[in-house]
Design a protein around this motif. Sequence first.
Motif, PDB file in Angstrom:
ATOM      1  N   ILE A  33       0.854  -1.201   0.000  1.00 10.70           N
ATOM      2  CA  ILE A  33       0.000   0.000   0.000  1.00 10.70           C
ATOM      3  C   ILE A  33       0.887   1.247   0.000  1.00 10.70           C
ATOM      4  CG2 ILE A  33      -1.709   1.292   1.356  1.00 10.70           C
ATOM      5  CD1 ILE A  33      -2.687  -1.500   2.384  1.00 10.70           C
ATOM      6  N   ARG A  34       1.957   1.173   0.767  1.00 14.79           N
ATOM      7  CA  ARG A  34       2.879   2.326   0.857  1.00 14.79           C
ATOM      8  C   ARG A  34       3.495   2.624  -0.515  1.00 14.79           C
ATOM      9  NH1 ARG A  34       7.410   2.165   5.486  1.00 14.79           N
ATOM     10  NH2 ARG A  34       8.849   3.738   4.738  1.00 14.79           N
ATOM     11  N   THR A  35       3.870   1.579  -1.231  1.00 14.64           N
ATOM     12  CA  THR A  35       4.464   1.780  -2.563  1.00 14.64           C
ATOM     13  C   THR A  35       3.450   2.454  -3.501  1.00 14.64           C
ATOM     14  OG1 THR A  35       5.768  -0.196  -2.173  1.00 14.64           O
ATOM     15  CG2 THR A  35       5.630   0.545  -4.444  1.00 14.64           C
ATOM     16  N   ARG A  36       2.215   1.981  -3.443  1.00 13.82           N
ATOM     17  CA  ARG A  36       1.176   2.624  -4.286  1.00 13.82           C
ATOM     18  C   ARG A  36       0.962   4.073  -3.844  1.00 13.82           C
ATOM     19  NH1 ARG A  36      -4.263   3.406  -3.663  1.00 13.82           N
ATOM     20  NH2 ARG A  36      -4.662   1.837  -2.050  1.00 13.82           N
ATOM     21  N   PHE A  37       0.886   4.288  -2.535  1.00 15.10           N
ATOM     22  CA  PHE A  37       0.662   5.647  -2.020  1.00 15.10           C
ATOM     23  C   PHE A  37       1.780   6.594  -2.474  1.00 15.10           C
ATOM     24  CE2 PHE A  37      -2.268   5.144   1.991  1.00 15.10           C
ATOM     25  CZ  PHE A  37      -3.252   4.616   1.198  1.00 15.10           C
ATOM     26  N   GLU A  38       3.034   6.073  -2.460  1.00 15.15           N
ATOM     27  CA  GLU A  38       4.163   6.927  -2.870  1.00 15.15           C
ATOM     28  C   GLU A  38       3.988   7.404  -4.306  1.00 15.15           C
ATOM     29  OE1 GLU A  38       7.459   4.356  -2.077  1.00 15.15           O
ATOM     30  OE2 GLU A  38       7.633   5.078  -0.006  1.00 15.15           O
ATOM     31  N   LYS A  39       3.459   6.486  -5.151  1.00 21.17           N
ATOM     32  CA  LYS A  39       3.305   6.825  -6.571  1.00 21.17           C
ATOM     33  C   LYS A  39       2.123   7.751  -6.815  1.00 21.17           C
ATOM     34  CE  LYS A  39       5.251   2.655  -8.585  1.00 21.17           C
ATOM     35  NZ  LYS A  39       4.770   1.324  -8.201  1.00 21.17           N
ATOM     36  N   THR A  40       0.989   7.467  -6.160  1.00 21.73           N
ATOM     37  CA  THR A  40      -0.243   8.184  -6.533  1.00 21.73           C
ATOM     38  C   THR A  40      -0.629   9.292  -5.553  1.00 21.73           C
ATOM     39  OG1 THR A  40      -1.598   6.538  -5.403  1.00 21.73           O
ATOM     40  CG2 THR A  40      -1.129   6.126  -7.728  1.00 21.73           C
ATOM     41  N   ARG A  41      -0.015   9.331  -4.388  1.00 25.70           N
ATOM     42  CA  ARG A  41      -0.251  10.368  -3.365  1.00 25.70           C
ATOM     43  C   ARG A  41      -1.750  10.640  -3.127  1.00 25.70           C
ATOM     44  NH1 ARG A  41       4.078  12.000  -0.464  1.00 25.70           N
ATOM     45  NH2 ARG A  41       3.593  14.224  -0.591  1.00 25.70           N
ATOM     46  N   PRO A  42      -2.522   9.584  -2.798  1.00 27.00           N
ATOM     47  CA  PRO A  42      -3.975   9.774  -2.673  1.00 27.00           C
ATOM     48  C   PRO A  42      -4.398  10.582  -1.447  1.00 27.00           C
ATOM     49  CG  PRO A  42      -3.373   7.562  -1.983  1.00 27.00           C
ATOM     50  CD  PRO A  42      -2.128   8.187  -2.534  1.00 27.00           C
ATOM     51  N   LEU A  43      -3.475  10.798  -0.515  1.00 27.35           N
ATOM     52  CA  LEU A  43      -3.857  11.517   0.714  1.00 27.35           C
ATOM     53  C   LEU A  43      -3.280  12.936   0.739  1.00 27.35           C
ATOM     54  CD1 LEU A  43      -3.229   8.615   3.305  1.00 27.35           C
ATOM     55  CD2 LEU A  43      -5.282   9.083   1.954  1.00 27.35           C
ATOM     56  N   ALA A 359      -3.165  -2.308   7.414  1.00 30.56           N
ATOM     57  CA  ALA A 359      -3.549  -2.211   6.001  1.00 30.56           C
ATOM     58  C   ALA A 359      -5.006  -1.755   5.943  1.00 30.56           C
ATOM     59  CB  ALA A 359      -3.372  -3.563   5.315  1.00 30.56           C
ATOM     60  N   ASN A 360      -5.839  -2.326   6.801  1.00 32.03           N
ATOM     61  CA  ASN A 360      -7.235  -1.869   6.881  1.00 32.03           C
ATOM     62  C   ASN A 360      -7.299  -0.396   7.249  1.00 32.03           C
ATOM     63  OD1 ASN A 360      -9.441  -3.955   6.518  1.00 32.03           O
ATOM     64  ND2 ASN A 360      -8.054  -5.095   7.853  1.00 32.03           N
ATOM     65  N   GLN A 361      -6.468   0.014   8.205  1.00 27.81           N
ATOM     66  CA  GLN A 361      -6.466   1.433   8.612  1.00 27.81           C
ATOM     67  C   GLN A 361      -6.107   2.327   7.434  1.00 27.81           C
ATOM     68  OE1 GLN A 361      -7.240   3.130  11.316  1.00 27.81           O
ATOM     69  NE2 GLN A 361      -7.205   1.701  13.035  1.00 27.81           N
ATOM     70  N   ALA A 362      -5.016   1.980   6.736  1.00 30.90           N
ATOM     71  CA  ALA A 362      -4.542   2.851   5.645  1.00 30.90           C
ATOM     72  C   ALA A 362      -5.592   2.937   4.534  1.00 30.90           C
ATOM     73  CB  ALA A 362      -3.222   2.310   5.098  1.00 30.90           C
ATOM     74  N   LEU A 363      -6.180   1.793   4.166  1.00 31.51           N
ATOM     75  CA  LEU A 363      -7.171   1.800   3.083  1.00 31.51           C
ATOM     76  C   LEU A 363      -8.464   2.486   3.523  1.00 31.51           C
ATOM     77  CD1 LEU A 363      -6.587  -1.805   1.642  1.00 31.51           C
ATOM     78  CD2 LEU A 363      -5.759   0.373   0.719  1.00 31.51           C
ATOM     79  N   THR A 364      -8.764   2.390   4.816  1.00 29.52           N
ATOM     80  CA  THR A 364      -9.974   3.050   5.320  1.00 29.52           C
ATOM     81  C   THR A 364      -9.785   4.565   5.357  1.00 29.52           C
ATOM     82  OG1 THR A 364     -10.597   1.092   6.566  1.00 29.52           O
ATOM     83  CG2 THR A 364     -11.545   3.147   7.294  1.00 29.52           C
ATOM     84  N   VAL A 365      -8.593   5.013   5.697  1.00 29.58           N
ATOM     85  CA  VAL A 365      -8.324   6.460   5.660  1.00 29.58           C
ATOM     86  C   VAL A 365      -8.487   6.966   4.217  1.00 29.58           C
ATOM     87  CG1 VAL A 365      -6.497   8.204   5.876  1.00 29.58           C
ATOM     88  CG2 VAL A 365      -6.821   6.522   7.694  1.00 29.58           C
ATOM     89  N   GLU A 366      -7.946   6.203   3.265  1.00 25.34           N
ATOM     90  CA  GLU A 366      -8.079   6.599   1.852  1.00 25.34           C
ATOM     91  C   GLU A 366      -9.563   6.667   1.474  1.00 25.34           C
ATOM     92  OE1 GLU A 366      -6.767   3.603  -0.938  1.00 25.34           O
ATOM     93  OE2 GLU A 366      -6.160   5.113  -2.397  1.00 25.34           O
ATOM     94  N   HIS A 367     -10.329   5.667   1.928  1.00 26.36           N
ATOM     95  CA  HIS A 367     -11.764   5.622   1.626  1.00 26.36           C
ATOM     96  C   HIS A 367     -12.483   6.846   2.216  1.00 26.36           C
ATOM     97  CE1 HIS A 367     -15.818   3.949   1.276  1.00 26.36           C
ATOM     98  NE2 HIS A 367     -15.974   4.168   2.569  1.00 26.36           N
ATOM     99  N   LEU A 368     -12.187   7.154   3.479  1.00 29.45           N
ATOM    100  CA  LEU A 368     -12.832   8.298   4.135  1.00 29.45           C
ATOM    101  C   LEU A 368     -12.522   9.603   3.399  1.00 29.45           C
ATOM    102  CD1 LEU A 368     -12.284   7.661   7.968  1.00 29.45           C
ATOM    103  CD2 LEU A 368     -14.497   7.981   6.838  1.00 29.45           C
ATOM    104  N   PRO A 385     -15.003  -4.731   0.134  1.00 27.59           N
ATOM    105  CA  PRO A 385     -13.888  -4.884  -0.808  1.00 27.59           C
ATOM    106  C   PRO A 385     -12.522  -4.628  -0.153  1.00 27.59           C
ATOM    107  CG  PRO A 385     -15.640  -3.563  -1.791  1.00 27.59           C
ATOM    108  CD  PRO A 385     -15.999  -3.755  -0.355  1.00 27.59           C
ATOM    109  N   ILE A 386     -12.477  -3.745   0.835  1.00 25.70           N
ATOM    110  CA  ILE A 386     -11.200  -3.482   1.521  1.00 25.70           C
ATOM    111  C   ILE A 386     -10.799  -4.716   2.318  1.00 25.70           C
ATOM    112  CG2 ILE A 386     -10.092  -2.134   3.377  1.00 25.70           C
ATOM    113  CD1 ILE A 386     -11.491   0.336   2.376  1.00 25.70           C
ATOM    114  N   ASP A 387     -11.748  -5.255   3.075  1.00 21.23           N
ATOM    115  CA  ASP A 387     -11.487  -6.446   3.890  1.00 21.23           C
ATOM    116  C   ASP A 387     -10.978  -7.593   2.990  1.00 21.23           C
ATOM    117  OD1 ASP A 387     -11.461  -7.796   6.280  1.00 21.23           O
ATOM    118  OD2 ASP A 387     -13.623  -7.784   6.602  1.00 21.23           O
ATOM    119  N   GLU A 388     -11.659  -7.780   1.864  1.00 23.67           N
ATOM    120  CA  GLU A 388     -11.273  -8.870   0.948  1.00 23.67           C
ATOM    121  C   GLU A 388      -9.909  -8.633   0.321  1.00 23.67           C
ATOM    122  OE1 GLU A 388     -14.244  -9.934  -1.970  1.00 23.67           O
ATOM    123  OE2 GLU A 388     -15.553 -10.518  -0.302  1.00 23.67           O
TER     124      GLU A 388
END
Length: 420
Positions: A33-43, A359-368, A385-388
């Motif tokens: 998730i961190r690698t993707r975040f570094e590339k796309t900077r979603p937060l 991982a749930n925390q990071a993806l949930t922050v992105e979702h929020l 979908p995040i849980d899965e």
Amino acid sequence: MHPTFDITDPDLAGPGERRIQWAAAEMPVLNMIRTRFEKTRPLQGLRVGGCLHITTETANLARTLQAGGAEVALCASNPLSTQDDVAAALVRDDGISVFARRGEDSDTYYAHIRAVLDTDPQITLDDGADLVTTLHRERTEQIPQVLGGTEETTTGVIRLRAMAKDGALGYPIIAVNDAMTKHLFDNRYGTGQSALDGIIRATNILLAGKHFVVCGYGWCGRGIAMRAKGHGARVIITEVQPLRALEAAMDGFQVMPLLDAARIADFIVTATGDKHVVDGPHFKVMKDGCVLANSGHFNVEINIEALEALAQAKDHPRTHVREYRLADGRRLRLLAEGRLVNLAAAEGHPAAVMDMSFANQALTVEHLWQQGRKLEPEVYTVPQPIDEQVAKLKLEAMGIGIDTLTQEQQAYLASWQEGT
Ligand code: ADE
């Protein structure tokens, strides 16, 4: 800009950094998730305030959020769980504002929560709901700017649901604890290993052959019971819920009221989330040398004031052990001041399990952040979908392949015509 912070010792940053990296090697899902975040900077542009246990695993979560573009401020979610070297490394190496000192008193604990609130978070991360409740009690003017929050633990979710029921919750919360990839693993295998780790580090007493009482057969209690059994202890479960008591009995454990279990216990560990579970009447019947530990979020499960009132003398025979001598000479040994034994006397859950929780925390922050203001001020579950996704990524990282349904099987499961 230099961050504001309040930590014990900045010179601990070196060892802290090495331990954070050690943990990172066990957190492959968070790393992806961190690698993707570094590339796309979603937060990008987001301010996050977190009240979490300041551990090597939390450090990796904070770095992931920062990699996504968020500004992060952290305080401790328990006065005794902070790893001071980690706090130092986050301040020195990441410019993260950390307000946490291991062993801080209650006033400092709340001053640190207020310091995080001073950073005007738009998303809150909580572990036990002290950040959210302080914000709602003391900083109501800040509520409109908060988009939402996450909650890590069962106790916090219970408090937040009570707030929502009272109409007192001002913004949406996503209960990360309730994700399957969180509580089935973190609460069970994480607590199972780390609580035993804390008890063993604190006492170095053999578990084999001992009567080991676990109060509460929720996911944490199950994990503790399972691991104590693995050590050869004679495990006894106490419960208030008939269904859970029945499960414990059919899982092969002895089940009985605590007043009976307390008479034979060598160890009593609480994992109920409720207060004064172990109380005066139990202390009165315990054997000499009985070890008392708590694995629930707050230090309320063992009635320490009642124990203090019964004690004639106190001793401190080992780090994390307080020995109370009663009038009849019996000694009762309380670990870690009745606080979370896995974090106070050990290092908390191992990184491989926090990998999924965070991982749930990071993806949930992105979702929020993506949801903006669409959610109501309620307690939500983590989107399926995040849980899965977390389960899939974890399996992948563990090198475990699974089967997929054929088209025929999918059609069969979606139909009702075919029977006997
Ligand atoms: N809760 C339990 N174990 C933990 C850990 N290692 N890091 C953060 N929170 C935790």
